[in-house]
Structure formats: structure tokens, C-alpha cells
Design an enzyme around this catalytic site. Structure first.
Site, PDB file in Angstrom:
ATOM      1  N   THR A  33       0.998  -5.568   4.109  1.00  0.00           N
ATOM      2  CA  THR A  33       0.782  -5.988   5.493  1.00  0.00           C
ATOM      3  C   THR A  33       0.216  -7.400   5.639  1.00  0.00           C
ATOM      4  O   THR A  33       0.418  -8.036   6.673  1.00  0.00           O
ATOM      5  CB  THR A  33      -0.172  -5.011   6.205  1.00  0.00           C
ATOM      6  OG1 THR A  33      -1.440  -4.999   5.534  1.00  0.00           O
ATOM      7  CG2 THR A  33       0.413  -3.603   6.212  1.00  0.00           C
ATOM      8  N   ASP A  34      -0.477  -7.905   4.623  1.00  0.00           N
ATOM      9  CA  ASP A  34      -1.221  -9.150   4.809  1.00  0.00           C
ATOM     10  C   ASP A  34      -0.328 -10.343   5.153  1.00  0.00           C
ATOM     11  O   ASP A  34      -0.713 -11.194   5.963  1.00  0.00           O
ATOM     12  CB  ASP A  34      -2.049  -9.467   3.564  1.00  0.00           C
ATOM     13  CG  ASP A  34      -3.249  -8.554   3.428  1.00  0.00           C
ATOM     14  OD1 ASP A  34      -3.613  -7.901   4.429  1.00  0.00           O
ATOM     15  OD2 ASP A  34      -3.824  -8.466   2.329  1.00  0.00           O
ATOM     16  N   THR A  71      -0.946 -22.934  19.706  1.00  0.00           N
ATOM     17  CA  THR A  71      -2.248 -22.549  20.234  1.00  0.00           C
ATOM     18  C   THR A  71      -2.991 -21.634  19.266  1.00  0.00           C
ATOM     19  O   THR A  71      -2.389 -20.893  18.496  1.00  0.00           O
ATOM     20  CB  THR A  71      -2.103 -21.843  21.595  1.00  0.00           C
ATOM     21  OG1 THR A  71      -3.408 -21.467  22.073  1.00  0.00           O
ATOM     22  CG2 THR A  71      -1.241 -20.592  21.484  1.00  0.00           C
ATOM     23  N   GLN A  72      -4.316 -21.708  19.315  1.00  0.00           N
ATOM     24  CA  GLN A  72      -5.142 -20.796  18.550  1.00  0.00           C
ATOM     25  C   GLN A  72      -5.220 -19.417  19.208  1.00  0.00           C
ATOM     26  O   GLN A  72      -5.677 -18.457  18.590  1.00  0.00           O
ATOM     27  CB  GLN A  72      -6.573 -21.347  18.422  1.00  0.00           C
ATOM     28  CG  GLN A  72      -6.697 -22.630  17.639  1.00  0.00           C
ATOM     29  CD  GLN A  72      -8.146 -23.088  17.528  1.00  0.00           C
ATOM     30  OE1 GLN A  72      -9.060 -22.366  17.903  1.00  0.00           O
ATOM     31  NE2 GLN A  72      -8.347 -24.294  17.015  1.00  0.00           N
ATOM     32  N   CYS A  73      -4.798 -19.338  20.450  1.00  0.00           N
ATOM     33  CA  CYS A  73      -4.969 -18.113  21.221  1.00  0.00           C
ATOM     34  C   CYS A  73      -4.034 -17.010  20.745  1.00  0.00           C
ATOM     35  O   CYS A  73      -2.994 -17.265  20.139  1.00  0.00           O
ATOM     36  CB  CYS A  73      -4.734 -18.370  22.708  1.00  0.00           C
ATOM     37  SG  CYS A  73      -5.915 -19.540  23.426  1.00  0.00           S
ATOM     38  N   THR A  91       0.806  -1.218   0.000  1.00  0.00           N
ATOM     39  CA  THR A  91       0.000   0.000   0.000  1.00  0.00           C
ATOM     40  C   THR A  91       0.839   1.268   0.000  1.00  0.00           C
ATOM     41  O   THR A  91       0.453   2.280  -0.600  1.00  0.00           O
ATOM     42  CB  THR A  91      -0.941  -0.001   1.216  1.00  0.00           C
ATOM     43  OG1 THR A  91      -1.776  -1.162   1.168  1.00  0.00           O
ATOM     44  CG2 THR A  91      -1.821   1.239   1.240  1.00  0.00           C
ATOM     45  N   ASP A 134       2.056  -7.918  -4.750  1.00  0.00           N
ATOM     46  CA  ASP A 134       1.034  -7.868  -3.712  1.00  0.00           C
ATOM     47  C   ASP A 134       1.423  -8.894  -2.647  1.00  0.00           C
ATOM     48  O   ASP A 134       1.808 -10.019  -2.981  1.00  0.00           O
ATOM     49  CB  ASP A 134      -0.337  -8.203  -4.300  1.00  0.00           C
ATOM     50  CG  ASP A 134      -1.466  -7.952  -3.318  1.00  0.00           C
ATOM     51  OD1 ASP A 134      -1.457  -8.571  -2.233  1.00  0.00           O
ATOM     52  OD2 ASP A 134      -2.353  -7.149  -3.634  1.00  0.00           O
ATOM     53  N   SER A 135       1.324  -8.512  -1.383  1.00  0.00           N
ATOM     54  CA  SER A 135       1.786  -9.431  -0.340  1.00  0.00           C
ATOM     55  C   SER A 135       0.981 -10.731  -0.329  1.00  0.00           C
ATOM     56  O   SER A 135       1.481 -11.768   0.118  1.00  0.00           O
ATOM     57  CB  SER A 135       1.715  -8.758   1.033  1.00  0.00           C
ATOM     58  OG  SER A 135       0.376  -8.525   1.419  1.00  0.00           O
TER      59      SER A 135
END
Length: 422
Positions: A153-154, A334-336, A76, A121-122
Site C-alpha cells: 500500500t505504501d 497544492t499541499q491540500c 501485506t 516491498d512497495s
């Protein structure tokens, strides 16, 4: 060929990139120094030689300015408004940087800009692009004091993690940055992100891959994108920032990796035959079987909490066990948002601990995935990859089962096989 006050410095056949250098015009009126934050050190009584307010220098003696390379991959920050929306345009960022008075002061390091063609593009980034960036930094490593990589950023967190593993004995800062709004906008986070990243790369002796965004400098392989809309898009969970920008840039020196003892090396092989599987209520066995079909070599499983998964569905455990026996490396994270995996804490995770499954401890999903791709690309067998996934190699995890085997600053001395094969 000349464009604005940038000129082509030289051409390289590698990647067909062009390097731009800010043209120096001795006849131009000297631009007054703008107010920029001084750098201070926290948690340390003795700042490093290149950190802190610049000492007074006699007016007849011009101090030696540090040199950095800015690599613009896309994203961007350098987009231009054309028609109904913004799009990346070749050489447009170079023109905008030439017009920024902040980049012309003697408070800034000298810089060159390397722009990729085409701009990426990322969302399109893959392991080949990681190797390309690593190779460019390797090519110019001894010409510059630091590097800034402008990136979308992605997938910035994936690239930052991948580069951290690609660089062995990195002794200079590599700062990834980007923006949520184009630099051409009147109100843009890109200007500050770029200026501060360039100052950090030039004047801070931080021997690691970092991400600077909004007001925080984060360790690259501890970083995740946590906000799709806000300017504070990245976080490193409970791992503290390496630096925080306020009225001053405060450096948390104790959090830095130690300066390396060996020579700088770049590893350029990543195996992309890896996947990430998020544990979900009611996850179908057939879906898991399909994910674990050949040619997969590695799987990162995002478990619940500290490392739990369904126990009533024994078929899932059998599928993971069969895959591990076939040589698939399975790593659990972990998903956390933050925290660590402890497979032995609850019965719902202890069954996995009995299998040949590796705990990723507190690694981010991005770090676990890129580390797995890196190790599998290094021609190691399953047991060796399992062993190294549990070792802190580049500051990516806090708990290491074999940390006592590793000398600080020496990444590969634990295993002679790794030393000879990487």
C-alpha cells in the site's frame, strides 16, 4: 513440480517469473455459488455488455468465462507469520488462493497467478519495477480480459499513476489492490479486496488503471494514500469513485475514461532525475539550491493552498527562475488534500506564474511526479514537457489549458513530435 493444487503452467525467461494456474479437477464436487454482489450501473440508462447481473443460461450450455491475470508483486496480502512477525513467502499466496472456495465458483472469472521472485516491498519500488509490471501486462495483454496487480500500500498510488501514463490506448481494466492485514488472518480486508478486484477485472469494461481498496474503485492517477492505519487507506479527493461497493457494486459509468480508438502501446522510459519539494515556513535557500543541483531535470513543488509561497524571501524566486532557465521543469501542485492550483489568484503565487513554471492544476503529487518522470523519459525538450504537463492525458487532471486541442480517446494526436518520438 507440483504444489497443492497449483502447477507450473510454463516458464518465461522474462523476469524469471512463474505462472500458476488453478488446476481443474472435474471429479471435485461442484462448489455452490456464494453470495457475491451483483454489479449495477449508476448515471447510465444502458449498462455496458459485460456489466450487470448475468442472464439466465440453459443448464446444458455453459457460458464462456472471462480470463484474468493476477500479478503478485508483494505486499501485506500474501505475508505469512513466521517467528515474531509477518514476512513475504514465495508461493504462499498461491496456496491461500487455492483454499478460498470463493475463487472456485463459476461466478468468478478464470484466473492465472503470476508471482514475482523475489517478492517486492512497495517501499523499494522504483521506475524499473513500473516498467517490469507494464511489460508483463503488455506480454499477456491479448490473452486476458483484465489484470489485477497485488501491491503493497505504501507506494501503490505512485505505481497506479505511473502505469496509467505507461499505457497508451488501454482498453482493459488494470486493478491494483492490496490489504492492511494478511489474507491468512481470520479477519482480513485482503480477501474481499482480492475477490472484488478479480470480479471487476473480469467483468467490468473499464479501460483504465484503477485502485480498489475497502469499498471504492478509484482512478489510479487520482489516488493518494490518506490513512496509515485505517482500512479505507486510499482516496481520490473530490474526484468521484469509479465504483462503490455496498450490497451491490455500483458503477459510475460517466466517470470512466472513453474506450480508446488506437492500438494499445506501452511506453517504458521513465527519467528518475526528478524530486518533490514541499514548501515550508522558513525553508532555507541553501536546501532549495541543493535540491536543484545537477542532475535534476524536474521538480514538483507542493505549494500552500491554491498556489502560494513566501514573497518576502525573494531569493527563493530567483533560485526557481535560475533553475527554469537551465532547463529544469518545475510543476506546482497544492499541499491540500484536494483542490486545484491557481497561480494568478493571489499575489503570493503570481510571481511564480511569471516564471517558466507549470501549474499542475488538481493533480495529486503522485500523479505530477510520475507524469514528469514519464515525459522527461520521452526525449522531449523543456517547452514540450511544460506543455504536456498542463494537458489531461489519462484523466489525471480536471482543468486542461489545451483541452480543446485534444480529441477524446486520442492521447497523442496533438503533437506530431510526440507521436513520432514516444
Amino acid at each position: 513440480e507440483t504444489k497443492s493444487s497449483f502447477h507450473i503452467l510454463r516458464h518465461y525467461t522474462v523476469h524469471t517469473n512463474t505462472i500458476y494456474e488453478m488446476e481443474k479437477d472435474e471429479k471435485k464436487e461442484k462448489i455452490n455459488n456464494l453470495d457475491v454482489p451483483f454489479m449495477t450501473v449508476t448515471h447510465s440508462s444502458q449498462p455496458s455488455a459485460n456489466v450487470g447481473e448475468r442472464p439466465a443460461v440453459p443448464s446444458d450450455l455453459k457460458p464462456t468465462r472471462r480470463r484474468i491475470l493476477v500479478i503478485y508483486t508483494g505486499g501485506t496480502m500474501g505475508m505469512k507469520k513466521e517467528g515474531a512477525g509477518y514476512k513475504p513467502v514465495q508461493k504462499y499466496l498461491a496456496e491461500m488462493m487455492e483454499l478460498m472456495p470463493e475463487l472456485h465458483t463459476d461466478r468468478m472469472p478464470e484466473w492465472n497467478l503470476l508471482e514475482y521472485s523475489p517478492l517486492l516491498d512497495s517501499a523499494d519500488m522504483n521506475e524499473g519495477d513500473w516498467v517490469k509490471m507494464a511489460s508483463d501486462i503488455e506480454y499477456h495483454y491479448y490473452e486476458y480480459d483484465g489484470f489485477v496487480v497485488i501491491h503493497g500500500t505504501d507506494t501503490m498510488a505512485y505505481t497506479a499513476s505511473a502505469l496509467s501514463f505507461a499505457f497508451e490506448n488501454l482498453g482493459k481494466p488494470v486493478v491494483l489492490t492490496g490489504s492492511c492485514t494478511p489474507i491468512v488472518e481470520v479477519v482480513s480486508d485482503g480477501r474481499r479486496n482480492l475477490i472484488v478486484s478479480m470480479m471487476i477485472a473480469g467483468y467490468c469494461d473499464i479501460p483504465e488503471v484503477c485502485v480498489f481498496f475497502n469499498s471504492k474503485l478509484l482512478r489510479g492517477n487520482r489516488t493518494s494514500k490518506v490513512d496509515a492505519w485505517g482500512l479505507g487507506a486510499f482516496s481520490s479527493g473530490y474526484f468521484p469513485p469509479l465504483a462503490t461497493l455496498g450490497l451491490q457494486l455500483k458503477l459510475n459509468v460517466k466517470a470512466f475514461l472513453p474506450q480508446p480508438k488506437g492500438r494499445f502501446r506501452v511506453h517504458k522510459k521513465f527519467d528518475s532525475n526528478c524530486a518533490v519539494l514541499r514548501m515550508l515556513p522558513g525553508l532555507s535557500e541553501e536546501i532549495v539550491k541543493n535540491v536543484l543541483r545537477d542532475p535534476i531535470k524536474g521538480l514538483v513543488i507542493q505549494l500552500y493552498g491554491v498556489g502560494t509561497m513566501p514573497q518576502r524571501n525573494r531569493a527563493l524566486l530567483e533560485i526557481f527562475a535560475e533553475a527554469a532557465k537551465r532547463g529544469v521543469v518545475i510543476v506546482c501542485v497544492t499541499q491540500c488534500y484536494s483542490g486545484t492550483v491557481n497561480l494568478g489568484l493571489y499575489e503570493a503565487g503570481s510571481e511564480l506564474a511569471k516564471l517558466d513554471v507549470v501549474s499542475g492544476h488538481d493533480m495529486t503529487c503522485e500523479a505530477a511526479y510520475t507524469k514528469l518522470c514519464f515525459l522527461l523519459g520521452s526525449s522531449l525538450n523543456q517547452s514540450q514537457v511544460n506543455r504536456w504537463m498542463a494537458i489531461d492525458m489519462r484523466g489525471e487532471l480536471t482543468h486542461s489549458q489545451l483541452a480543446s486541442d485534444r480529441n477524446e480517446g486520442d492521447i497523442w494526436n496533438v503533437d506530431p513530435y510526440l507521436t513520432s518520438h514516444l
